[in-house]
Scaffold this motif. Structure first.
Motif, PDB file in Angstrom:
ATOM      1  N   GLU A  28      -9.317  46.621  20.648  1.00  0.00           N
ATOM      2  CA  GLU A  28      -9.366  46.279  22.072  1.00  0.00           C
ATOM      3  C   GLU A  28      -9.448  44.757  22.235  1.00  0.00           C
ATOM      4  OE1 GLU A  28     -11.369  50.105  24.247  1.00  0.00           O
ATOM      5  OE2 GLU A  28     -12.759  48.661  23.350  1.00  0.00           O
ATOM      6  N   THR A  29      -9.055  44.287  23.414  1.00  0.00           N
ATOM      7  CA  THR A  29      -8.996  42.847  23.673  1.00  0.00           C
ATOM      8  C   THR A  29     -10.220  42.385  24.452  1.00  0.00           C
ATOM      9  OG1 THR A  29      -6.580  42.822  23.676  1.00  0.00           O
ATOM     10  CG2 THR A  29      -7.686  41.005  24.805  1.00  0.00           C
ATOM     11  N   GLY A  30     -10.850  41.338  23.944  1.00  0.00           N
ATOM     12  CA  GLY A  30     -11.944  40.682  24.652  1.00  0.00           C
ATOM     13  C   GLY A  30     -11.474  39.336  25.163  1.00  0.00           C
ATOM     14  N   HIS A  31     -12.147  38.828  26.180  1.00  0.00           N
ATOM     15  CA  HIS A  31     -11.776  37.547  26.778  1.00  0.00           C
ATOM     16  C   HIS A  31     -12.876  36.533  26.481  1.00  0.00           C
ATOM     17  CE1 HIS A  31      -8.529  39.662  28.704  1.00  0.00           C
ATOM     18  NE2 HIS A  31      -9.395  40.535  29.182  1.00  0.00           N
ATOM     19  N   ILE A  32     -12.525  35.529  25.698  1.00  0.00           N
ATOM     20  CA  ILE A  32     -13.470  34.500  25.269  1.00  0.00           C
ATOM     21  C   ILE A  32     -13.288  33.284  26.168  1.00  0.00           C
ATOM     22  CG2 ILE A  32     -14.138  32.981  23.370  1.00  0.00           C
ATOM     23  CD1 ILE A  32     -12.842  35.168  21.490  1.00  0.00           C
ATOM     24  N   TRP A  33     -14.398  32.807  26.746  1.00  0.00           N
ATOM     25  CA  TRP A  33     -14.369  31.656  27.655  1.00  0.00           C
ATOM     26  C   TRP A  33     -15.129  30.515  26.984  1.00  0.00           C
ATOM     27  CZ3 TRP A  33     -11.671  32.439  32.234  1.00  0.00           C
ATOM     28  CH2 TRP A  33     -11.391  33.768  32.569  1.00  0.00           C
ATOM     29  N   VAL A  34     -14.402  29.510  26.510  1.00  0.00           N
ATOM     30  CA  VAL A  34     -14.999  28.425  25.727  1.00  0.00           C
ATOM     31  C   VAL A  34     -15.519  27.343  26.671  1.00  0.00           C
ATOM     32  CG1 VAL A  34     -14.652  26.796  23.846  1.00  0.00           C
ATOM     33  CG2 VAL A  34     -13.332  28.934  23.901  1.00  0.00           C
ATOM     34  N   HIS A  35     -16.823  27.052  26.571  1.00  0.00           N
ATOM     35  CA  HIS A  35     -17.475  26.093  27.464  1.00  0.00           C
ATOM     36  C   HIS A  35     -17.632  24.703  26.858  1.00  0.00           C
ATOM     37  CE1 HIS A  35     -19.341  28.592  30.813  1.00  0.00           C
ATOM     38  NE2 HIS A  35     -18.794  29.516  30.044  1.00  0.00           N
ATOM     39  N   ARG A  36     -18.131  24.647  25.600  1.00  0.00           N
ATOM     40  CA  ARG A  36     -18.524  23.346  25.049  1.00  0.00           C
ATOM     41  C   ARG A  36     -18.446  23.352  23.526  1.00  0.00           C
ATOM     42  NH1 ARG A  36     -23.826  20.154  27.051  1.00  0.00           N
ATOM     43  NH2 ARG A  36     -22.397  19.927  28.814  1.00  0.00           N
ATOM     44  N   PHE A  37     -18.047  22.212  22.970  1.00  0.00           N
ATOM     45  CA  PHE A  37     -18.040  22.007  21.523  1.00  0.00           C
ATOM     46  C   PHE A  37     -19.466  21.733  21.054  1.00  0.00           C
ATOM     47  CE2 PHE A  37     -18.000  18.843  18.070  1.00  0.00           C
ATOM     48  CZ  PHE A  37     -17.334  19.557  17.088  1.00  0.00           C
ATOM     49  N   ILE A  38     -19.864  22.366  19.939  1.00  0.00           N
ATOM     50  CA  ILE A  38     -21.204  22.156  19.380  1.00  0.00           C
ATOM     51  C   ILE A  38     -21.141  21.358  18.079  1.00  0.00           C
ATOM     52  CG2 ILE A  38     -23.295  23.281  18.511  1.00  0.00           C
ATOM     53  CD1 ILE A  38     -22.861  23.592  21.545  1.00  0.00           C
ATOM     54  N   ARG A  39     -20.326  21.805  17.125  1.00  0.00           N
ATOM     55  CA  ARG A  39     -20.198  21.062  15.865  1.00  0.00           C
ATOM     56  C   ARG A  39     -18.926  21.479  15.134  1.00  0.00           C
ATOM     57  NH1 ARG A  39     -21.049  24.256  11.441  1.00  0.00           N
ATOM     58  NH2 ARG A  39     -22.340  26.127  11.747  1.00  0.00           N
ATOM     59  N   LYS A  40     -18.516  20.647  14.169  1.00  0.00           N
ATOM     60  CA  LYS A  40     -17.356  20.955  13.339  1.00  0.00           C
ATOM     61  C   LYS A  40     -17.716  22.003  12.287  1.00  0.00           C
ATOM     62  CE  LYS A  40     -15.259  16.351  13.699  1.00  0.00           C
ATOM     63  NZ  LYS A  40     -14.816  15.149  12.940  1.00  0.00           N
ATOM     64  N   ASP A  41     -16.700  22.678  11.783  1.00  0.00           N
ATOM     65  CA  ASP A  41     -16.877  23.631  10.692  1.00  0.00           C
ATOM     66  C   ASP A  41     -17.079  22.872   9.383  1.00  0.00           C
ATOM     67  OD1 ASP A  41     -17.018  26.055   9.401  1.00  0.00           O
ATOM     68  OD2 ASP A  41     -14.844  26.371   9.323  1.00  0.00           O
ATOM     69  N   ARG A  42     -17.891  23.427   8.489  1.00  0.00           N
ATOM     70  CA  ARG A  42     -18.070  22.829   7.163  1.00  0.00           C
ATOM     71  C   ARG A  42     -18.655  23.872   6.224  1.00  0.00           C
ATOM     72  NH1 ARG A  42     -23.194  21.216   5.556  1.00  0.00           N
ATOM     73  NH2 ARG A  42     -24.858  21.257   7.128  1.00  0.00           N
ATOM     74  N   PRO A  43     -18.478  23.700   4.911  1.00  0.00           N
ATOM     75  CA  PRO A  43     -19.081  24.637   3.957  1.00  0.00           C
ATOM     76  C   PRO A  43     -20.566  24.332   3.759  1.00  0.00           C
ATOM     77  CG  PRO A  43     -17.832  22.962   2.790  1.00  0.00           C
ATOM     78  CD  PRO A  43     -17.603  22.714   4.254  1.00  0.00           C
TER      79      PRO A  43
END
Length: 316
Positions: free
Chosen positions: A271-286
């Protein structure tokens, strides 16, 4: 709002106020124009109509220059419906339709099919083959049918013209707050839920996993974001992760959503969900361990919880 197509064999018996555009992103500039259409139709007690195209006109006319898009047609329709429009006319745009002369567009579609009584246009609007039906043509053509024209001016923010092009740039660079400021709403990403590996549950942060949308959709850089997830009547706030989980080795790029509070109906796999992006928090990293990752996620969640309690964009 009702979505109609040229193949539906419809004609509007009621008079209409009409505008046209690709409306990619349905940003604040688009919303200003749409509000004019709706308000003028309400003043006259007639119907409001927006005309848009699928696919985006540039993908047909200039495929080598075609940008990735802010909205799929379904996302665009969702956002336009929130503006109170009565009808959305979806025109299938192909090479054949692109050859329609502008005077025929006015006569066949606007006058005969839509029974237009007022035209609302934005800066740079043009219709018909080779965009020959620009501002001067439109004023002459509408005058022939005694149709008044209202022109909506461009909208500015922080000395920049609000445009789909600028918003695409902001999102691809991870400048989500700047993009949302121009959009007037969080950035919408519709995605299919898929079964995850339940790693989040094992470290105390269960998530719903979603497939990355089409490569033609503008996607922010890998990282963590404050976001909402809507499905049917449920709206959840939470932490959105986008990336390939480098801590656990290379995986397929995907989304994971961790809800701050679990309540309501969740989308099932498929099923499809709707994602609403508000704000950047941090970059991805290992991270060196799952413990280190869990500690960082806890910090992320606390920041996101604070955002939604104190700074959340009021847009619905």
């Amino acid at each position: 709002m009702k979505t109609i197509t040229l193949s539906d064999n419809f004609s509007c018996s009621a008079a209409t106020v009409v505008s046209i555009g690709n409306f990619d992103g349905v940003h604040r500039g688009h919303q200003k124009l749409i509000r004019e259409v709706v308000a003028r139709a309400e003043q006259k007690n007639i119907a409001s109509v927006l005309i848009t195209f699928e696919p985006h006109t540039r993908t047909v006319l200039y495929p080598e220059l075609s940008p990735n898009l802010l909205t799929t047609f379904e996302e665009k329709a969702t956002l336009i419906a929130q503006c109170g429009v009565d009808y959305l006319l979806k025109i299938t745009f192909d090479r054949s339709f692109s050859q329609l002369p502008p005077d025929e567009f006015v006569r066949q579609i606007l006058v005969k099919r839509l029974n237009i009584k007022e035209w609302v246009m934005g800066e740079g609007h043009a219709i018909g083959k080779d965009r020959a039906g620009g501002k001067i043509f439109l004023r002459e053509a509408m005058s022939k049918y005694h149709i008044p024209i209202f022109t909506a001016n461009l909208l500015m923010k922080d000395a920049l013209i609000i445009s789909s092009t600028q918003i695409r740039k902001f999102i691809t660079e991870g400048q989500i707050s700047e993009a949302v400021g121009m959009l007037g709403h969080p950035y919408l990403i519709s995605a299919e839920r898929v079964q995850g590996l339940k790693i989040g549950s094992q470290i105390g942060f269960p998530t719903l996993n979603f497939k990355r949308p089409s490569s033609q959709k503008v996607i922010p850089p890998p990282g963590v974001y404050a976001a909402e997830l809507s499905f049917e009547d449920t709206i959840l706030t939470g932490a959105l992760y986008f990336g390939d989980c480098p801590t656990f080795g290379q995986r397929e790029v995907h989304f994971e959503f961790h809800a701050l509070e679990l309540n309501g109906k969740m989308p099932e796999p498929g099923e499809t969900g709707h994602i609403w992006v508000h704000r950047f928090i941090r970059k991805d990293r290992p991270f060196s361990s799952t413990g280190e990752l869990a500690a960082q996620i806890e910090q992320d969640v606390n920041k996101i919880r604070q955002y939604f309690s104190e700074e959340k964009l009021q847009w619905r």
